[in-house]
Scaffold this motif. Structure first.
Motif: not given
Length: 446
Positions: A43, A46-47, A50, A53-54, A89, A92, A95, A126-127, A130
């Motif tokens: 995770d 992933l964070a 993201v 990307l953010t 983000a 996450l 999460r 995006f968070a 998700v």
């Protein structure tokens, strides 16, 4: 695996590689090869993705994609919005280990982003999508929709509150953020709940398939056990009857060798005939258990074979031969038949014959010289078989005084197989009695 939220159980995610789609398995293998194992570590990765990307999306929105005069955001506010989006983000990473805390943090930062956003723009990262998806996967549907619905209500309240203070047109300024929050969050939780339901359904199918395999294996093992029991029972009946008689006759031949050679030769010839008959019966048993007919290759001159050389299946019709053999071995046997003989089912025919055979072997071993009475009654609704022997006429051999009980167990199992009433026990005269009664409807035993 079962995730726990603040001490409470939640809906299971995939329990292992076997429960995951092929693409997920490949990603797991790739991450494991990179040393990224465990929910928190993955995770965090992933964070980070993201967050990257953010940052890219918001930087393009504020400094690359807008035309002069469209959306004007001062640099300080723009950097604050970018920082809040990246912060969302990064949250996450919690999460799955702390999903409620993750949701609360992301909603709080989204409220701050709504307050800082210009009136003419709706800015979301995006968070939120998700975390709403994760809540839909981990929690029961009702709980997930309640939590995400509360998040949507909080964001909508913040949008209307901000519009009331900063925007001249309250409705137009608040509908965009509120509608975006409702659509993205509720759609995400709906997708998450569908994925969780699909996973549970797939896992249930796998469990049912595994249970079906276990049930099939149990049936196979039960069938193998029944087959082994049948083989042991048949072999015991054949061996006990023929070999016990051969032992008795061999002892008599030993005594006659010197004083009556002709009688000894006759006894040896009888032993040879019994040996061949024993082999033929064993061949028959093995052929029946294998599902193939006996081929009679052991010799076609053995009495009791049919025209093609195969050994006929024993039954009540050849009880006279069994009685004659027992008499030849020195057992006084009387056979009484009552009623009009009629056919019985083949399996019952063999079972009753084997019971008589085992009873005669037991009488010969445990009550040598004792008279035996065999009574076969054909009644309107029953076929009754009784074998009674008296007390031993002479002291049995030491080896015959103890019994493993296999013969009695075999007779009881045969009676259960043909659904006949069975009773066995000592008589008041000191002998032994065996009774099997086959009941039928309409006068035809089945």
């Amino acid at each position: 695996m079962n995730d726990h939220i603040e001490g409470g159980p939640v809906t299971a995610e995939p329990t292992g590689p076997a429960d995951q789609p092929r693409l997920t398995k490949r990603v797991d293998v790739l991450l494991a090869s990179l040393g990224v194992t465990g929910r928190f570590a993955r995770d965090c990765l992933l964070a980070a993705v993201v967050a990257g990307l953010t940052f890219t999306l918001m930087a393009a929105l504020f400094w690359g994609a807008t035309s002069p005069g469209e959306i004007v955001v001062d640099p300080v506010r723009a950097w604050l919005l970018v920082a809040l989006g990246v912060g969302q983000a990064l949250l996450l990473c919690l999460r799955r280990v702390r999903p409620l805390l993750c949701l609360a943090g992301i909603v709080g930062l989204q409220v701050a982003m709504i307050a800082l956003s210009p009136a003419e723009a709706t800015i979301r990262g995006f968070a939120p999508f998700v975390v709403a998806y994760t809540i839909g996967v981990l929690l029961p549907a009702r709980t997930a929709f309640v939590l995400v619905g509360a998040a949507v209500a909080i964001e909508a309240t913040a949008a209307f509150g901000t519009a009331a203070v900063t925007a001249p047109d309250l409705l137009l300024s608040a509908v965009g953020p509120a509608g975006s929050s409702a659509l993205s969050n509720l759609a995400a939780v709906l997708v998450g709940n569908y994925v969780a339901t699909r996973r549970r359904y797939t896992q249930l199918l796998r469990l049912q398939a595994a249970e079906a395999v276990r049930a099939q294996q149990a049936k196979v093992q039960a069938a193998l056990g029944a087959e082994r029991t049948q083989m042991a029972r048949e072999l015991h009946d054949v061996a006990a009857h023929h070999l016990s008689g051969m032992v008795v006759q061999a002892a008599a031949v030993q005594l006659l060798i010197d004083r009556d050679p002709d009688a000894a030769k006759a006894g040896v010839a009888w032993l040879r005939a019994q040996g061949k008959e024993t082999l033929d019966n064993l061949r028959l048993v093995v052929g029946v258990l294998r599902g193939t007919p006996a081929d009679g290759s052991g010799g076609g001159d053995t009495p009791g074979q049919d025209a093609e050389g195969s050994v006929p299946v024993p039954g009540l019709a050849v009880l006279d031969d069994l009685v004659r053999t027992a008499r030849d071995l020195g057992t006084p046997v009387e056979f009484v038949g009552e009623g009009s003989p009629r056919p019985v089912p083949p399996i019952a025919d063999v079972a009753l014959y084997r019971m008589v055979q085992e009873s005669l072997s037991n009488a010969r071993q445990h009550a040598p010289g004792a008279p035996v009475l065999i009574t076969l009654r054909y009644l309107p609704r029953e076929v009754s078989l009784t074998v009674v022997n008296g007390p031993p006429a002479r002291r049995p051999e030491p080896a015959a005084r103890t019994s493993s009980g296999v013969g009695l167990i075999g007779m009881r199992e045969r009676a259960q197989l043909i659904r006949a009433r069975f009773a066995a026990g000592p008589t008041t005269e000191g002998g032994w009695s065996v009774t099997a009664t086959l009941t039928s409807k309409g006068g035809d035993p089945s």
